[in-house]
Design an enzyme around this catalytic site. Structure first.
Site, PDB file in Angstrom:
ATOM      1  N   GLU A 184      10.726   1.891  10.041  1.00  0.00           N
ATOM      2  CA  GLU A 184      11.695   2.966   9.806  1.00  0.00           C
ATOM      3  C   GLU A 184      10.924   4.259   9.957  1.00  0.00           C
ATOM      4  O   GLU A 184      10.058   4.579   9.150  1.00  0.00           O
ATOM      5  CB  GLU A 184      12.311   2.824   8.405  1.00  0.00           C
ATOM      6  N   THR A 204       6.729   8.506  13.434  1.00  0.00           N
ATOM      7  CA  THR A 204       6.860   7.788  14.700  1.00  0.00           C
ATOM      8  C   THR A 204       5.518   7.538  15.374  1.00  0.00           C
ATOM      9  O   THR A 204       5.285   6.430  15.877  1.00  0.00           O
ATOM     10  CB  THR A 204       7.826   8.544  15.630  1.00  0.00           C
ATOM     11  N   CYS A 227      13.978  11.537   5.932  1.00  0.00           N
ATOM     12  CA  CYS A 227      13.992  11.176   7.355  1.00  0.00           C
ATOM     13  C   CYS A 227      15.372  11.286   7.997  1.00  0.00           C
ATOM     14  O   CYS A 227      15.492  11.675   9.159  1.00  0.00           O
ATOM     15  CB  CYS A 227      13.444   9.762   7.542  1.00  0.00           C
ATOM     16  N   GLU A 278      10.911  16.931  14.652  1.00  0.00           N
ATOM     17  CA  GLU A 278      11.080  16.718  13.218  1.00  0.00           C
ATOM     18  C   GLU A 278      10.116  17.624  12.455  1.00  0.00           C
ATOM     19  O   GLU A 278       8.912  17.601  12.684  1.00  0.00           O
ATOM     20  CB  GLU A 278      10.815  15.260  12.858  1.00  0.00           C
ATOM     21  N   LYS A 321       0.849  -1.194   0.000  1.00  0.00           N
ATOM     22  CA  LYS A 321       0.000   0.000   0.000  1.00  0.00           C
ATOM     23  C   LYS A 321       0.883   1.241   0.000  1.00  0.00           C
ATOM     24  O   LYS A 321       1.662   1.456   0.926  1.00  0.00           O
ATOM     25  CB  LYS A 321      -0.913   0.052   1.224  1.00  0.00           C
TER      26      LYS A 321
END
Length: 495
Positions: free
Chosen positions: A265, A245, A299, A401, A191
């Protein structure tokens, strides 16, 4: 440069408005009636759409993958035979390079200079994992320490895998899951992220053209609810996910309850330590790729730059000049370095962080605003590439982030302070050390608590493990370690 709207109208892409999912070896009409639009983030205009798969669509895909694994030929081929398919897939991917690049750029705004490397990189991943066939074929016999017998260690495919990719690198972040899964003998349901559902269809076309048996690779499109269902589906044996996350935590919780192996990840907030002897001219040449790649939507990039007090102003000046010189504009223009944020919601998120930087007292040495570009790009989601100086470690732009074109330059007094500052984060994905003395730079790299560190540059190596620590994820991708994530081990003891 021609008007952006006219340039897009002239494009001929294989997939725009589609009604099908790839299930059991064929493009099949979706049962779900809901649809998702695909928006060009450079113009804000809808240019494509896909079906939102419903639970019945997922059941069809998972059942096809289950049948192909339990009764099909794929897991029963030799690893070398499966490697041959991977090599053919690589060739087919490269034949679709330009279509992949243009579709990718229209989906998420990655500059064409970036997206044109996607096909070659994806093909390289397939070819690398094909070289690991001998790892699976090598007999592994281990004697008992007592000498009473020996153990044959078998490496079996783990089974049916749910593979879920993000929107920033929609092709390669799926392929680093798909290639090892296929070599291991697994079957998959894939997906893509909701904003980027079209480019992956070209990878599926390559798989089909390579002759991969029906049911081995399946593709569904849909929203987060569909992804949640993929994680929990009773026919699935393993989950691999790249993304945020918070979503990764939910997946880990669900997989834990099911005792289902998972590779995650996740996010990052990495630092680049500029040692006192660093060559700033050399650093400037790799700065954008290492610290603001893909308009900051990467990332592992080091969006915190840690500069020694004695050279702080020099570092700020170099970083500011380098970022300011990068051209922002239409991502379909090959001269463009910085494109738009990939979605309207991500644009809003980045702007919120930019505003927080101003409010908390950081100084924008370049950028610091939304960008207005004109030429048909007025509706796009552009944020000026921004460098903040005078950043305190407690500021949000230093801690969280952002996933946008924003760099923070922080000051340190000693190398020990720099290492402590770099490690003072909930994440642990990437990192950089810039320094003229290779031994000193390696010493600092060894002290960073993170999954990957670059010395004077950063790159991913298909042959080396890539994974995060702490809030940056679980498990690794790439390398033989990435292949092992799709294996289940059996020990057969004999005298």
């Amino acid at each position: 440069m021609s008007n952006a709207i006219e340039a897009r109208a002239a494009l001929s892409l294989p997939y725009t408005h589609v009604d099908t999912l790839f299930i059991d070896g064929a493009w099949t009409p979706a049962l779900g009636t809901e649809r998702s639009n695909v928006t060009d983030p450079a113009t804000g205009q809808v240019w494509g759409s896909v079906p939102n798969g419903n639970p019945l669509d997922l059941d069809r895909a998972a059942t096809a993958a289950r049948r192909a694994f339990d009764a099909g030929v794929w897991p029963r081929l030799t690893p070398s035979e499966r490697a041959g398919y991977l090599m053919r897939i690589a060739d087919e991917v490269e034949r679709r390079a330009e279509e992949l690049a243009l579709t990718n750029t229209r989906e998420n705004g990655s500059p064409l200079a970036e997206s044109r490397g996607a096909a070659a990189n994806a093909a390289g991943i397939f070819r690398y994992f094909a070289t690991l066939a001998d790892h699976l074929e090598r007999e592994d016999v281990r004697p008992f320490p007592s000498g009473v017998g020996e153990t044959v260690v078998r490496r079996d495919p783990v089974g049916v895998c749910s593979l879920i990719a993000p929107w920033n690198f929609p092709i390669n972040l799926m392929v680093i899951k798909l290639a090892p899964a296929l070599l291991a003998g697994c079957t998959v349901v894939m997906k893509p992220a909701s904003p980027t559902p079209l480019s992956l269809r070209l990878i599926v076309d390559a798989v089909a053209a390579a002759g991969v048996p029906a049911g081995v690779v399946n593709l569904v499109t849909g929203n987060g609810a569909l992804g949640d269902a993929m994680v929990k589906h009773p026919l699935v044996d393993k989950v691999a996910f790249t993304g945020s996350t918070p979503v990764g935590r939910k997946i880990a919780s669900a997989a834990g309850a099911l005792l289902r192996p998972v590779t995650l990840e996740l996010g990052g907030k990495s630092s680049a330590i500029v040692l006192p002897d660093a060559d700033l001219n050399a650093m400037s040449e790799v700065l954008i790729r290492s610290c603001m790649r893909n308009t900051g939507q990467t990332c592992y990039i080091s969006t915190r730059i840690l500069a020694t007090s004695s050279r702080y102003n020099d570092v700020v000046d170099m970083v500011t000049a380098t970022i300011a010189a990068g051209r922002q504009g239409d991502p379909l223009d090959t001269a463009t370095v910085f494109g738009p944020s990939a979605t309207a919601s991500q644009f809003a998120t980045v702007m919120e962080y930019v505003q927080s930087g101003h409010a908390e007292g950081a100084k924008a040495t370049t950028g610091g605003r939304a960008a207005t570009l004109g030429d048909g790009l007025d509706g796009g989601y552009f944020v000026e590439p921004t460098v903040f100086a005078d950043v305190d470690p407690g500021m949000r732009i230093s801690r969280e982030e952002i996933f946008g074109p924003v760099l923070s330059v922080l000051k340190y007094d000693t190398v020990e302070d720099a290492v402590a500052l770099a490690n003072n984060t909930e994440f642990g994905l990437g990192g950089l050390v810039f320094g003229a003395d290779p031994d000193a730079a390696m010493d600092v790299a060894n002290r960073l608590d993170t999954g990957s560190v670059g010395v004077n540059f950063f790159a991913s190596n298909h042959a080396a493990p890539f994974g995060g620590r702490h809030d940056s994820g679980l498990g690794t991708e790439y390398g033989v370690e990435g292949l092992n994530a799709y294996l289940s081990y059996k020990s057969i003891h004999r005298r």
